[in-house]
Design an enzyme around this catalytic site. Structure first.
Site, short mmCIF file in Angstrom:
data_model
loop_
_atom_site.label_atom_id
_atom_site.label_comp_id
_atom_site.label_asym_id
_atom_site.label_seq_id
_atom_site.Cartn_x
_atom_site.Cartn_y
_atom_site.Cartn_z
N HIS A 32 0.83 -1.20 0.00
CA HIS A 32 0.00 0.00 0.00
C HIS A 32 0.87 1.26 0.00
CE1 HIS A 32 -3.59 -2.42 0.76
NE2 HIS A 32 -4.30 -1.33 0.56
N ASP B 219 -8.40 3.78 -1.07
CA ASP B 219 -7.00 3.66 -1.49
C ASP B 219 -6.65 4.61 -2.62
OD1 ASP B 219 -6.50 1.73 0.38
OD2 ASP B 219 -6.46 0.04 -1.02
N ASP C 284 -9.01 -0.29 -5.20
CA ASP C 284 -8.62 -0.77 -3.87
C ASP C 284 -7.64 -1.92 -4.05
OD1 ASP C 284 -8.93 -2.30 -1.16
OD2 ASP C 284 -9.98 -0.42 -0.83
N TYR C 285 -6.52 -1.84 -3.34
CA TYR C 285 -5.49 -2.88 -3.45
C TYR C 285 -5.69 -3.93 -2.35
CZ TYR C 285 -3.30 1.25 -5.61
OH TYR C 285 -3.05 2.38 -6.34
#
Length: 319
Positions: free
Chosen positions: A93, A214, A227-228
């Site tokens: 992230h 994110d 979104d990771y």
């Protein structure tokens, strides 16, 4: 004769108190008083439900097949041996949050190496794997019904990283969530997810929902939520197909999460862009399971995409 007064004891600053003070106590409440206004988030909503699920299923339900079995199916993922857990999630992230996606491979490698050392990792082989995996994510085509693009085409001026939000909600409860998800896509009901939502102990409330997205990007006048996810679903690319991805999306309540994200972004764009229209300007949501992504594998591997109709989002939009 007069009765002598009770003896007094001098206080620290010259004040006086009785030697035998009266015993006072507050009355015990006769009924429970619940707050009608509160601040909530996706994590707060599902915390209890996740704990219950783990108690029933046990941790690590995904990826429990042996590497030998997986080898028979398809090629091993780049991050098959990369550490798992919260540290790995925070590491990746931090890369995607700060990295300029359009940089050269050499400059990307330098950024990854710096983050790798900061995370406490030292294995040079896994550093190479992390670099290769990040490049794979940036180069994989993200497909929608009307267009496709890759993250390495998105400039820093086209993106919001870790977009924070807080929006008001009135008389909101689990029934509202269930109705929203059910209207969003019939497959969620047939898969049993709308029933699973009822396990979330959410009392109806007035207040605010808050959180962080994110990544939000704008590509050719359309807005997308990214979104990771670093979930380990298996050691081979075949373990990151449509079925396995949907199972992870339901097990972890990611379906609920991104509907909240859509509501937050919609309200933000309505406020900031005078001509904004959901049907024309919102492109959809991508959940990127980065361990299973590769531009050389099956299209859509490791990628979940959805774009709910506006009518399905009416309750979360506050309309």
């Amino acid at each position: 004769c007069m009765t002598p007064p009770e003896p007094l004891i001098a206080g620290r600053y010259g004040s006086t108190i009785r030697e035998k003070p009266e015993h006072l106590a507050a009355l015990s409440p006769s009924r429970q008083v619940l707050p009608s206004f509160k601040l909530s988030s996706f994590s707060a909503m599902i915390h209890t439900a996740q704990a219950q699920d783990q108690a029933v299923k046990g941790a690590g339900t995904h990826g429990n097949k042996s590497d030998r079995e997986n080898e028979k199916k398809s090629r091993r993922i780049i991050l098959a041996d990369f550490p798992k857990g919260a540290t790995a999630g925070e590491f990746f992230h931090s890369i995607f949050e700060t990295l300029d996606f359009t940089l050269s491979r050499k400059r990307i490698a330098l950024t990854i190496e710096a983050r790798y050392r900061e995370a406490g990792y030292s294995d040079p082989e896994q550093l190479d794997a992390a670099g290769e995996a990040v490049r794979a994510v940036l180069e994989t085509k993200l497909e929608t019904p009307d267009r496709n693009f890759s993250l390495n085409q998105v400039t820093t001026g086209q993106r919001f990283n870790e977009l924070g939000f807080s929006f008001p909600i009135n008389r909101f409860g689990i029934t509202d969530l269930q109705q929203t998800i059910q209207a969003s896509d019939p497959v969620f009901s047939t898969a049993g997810y709308t029933d699973a939502l009822m396990k979330i102990p959410l009392t109806e409330f007035d207040g605010f929902i808050q959180g962080f997205i994110d990544l939000v990007i704008c590509v050719k006048d359309k807005w997308y939520i990214i979104d990771y996810k670093t979930n380990f679903l298996g050691a081979c690319y075949e373990d990151y197909g449509t079925g396995q991805i949907m199972e992870a999306m339901t097990d972890h309540h990611y379906l609920l999460q991104y509907h909240i994200y859509i509501a937050a972004l919609h309200r933000y764009l309505c406020w900031r862009l005078p001509e904004y229209d959901y049907d024309r300007h919102f492109g959809g949501v991508f959940y990127l399971f980065i361990r299973g992504m590769s531009p050389f594998e099956q299209p859509g591997n490791g990628v979940f995409f959805h774009r709910p109709e506006k009518a399905a989002m009416k309750r979360l939009f506050g309309e």
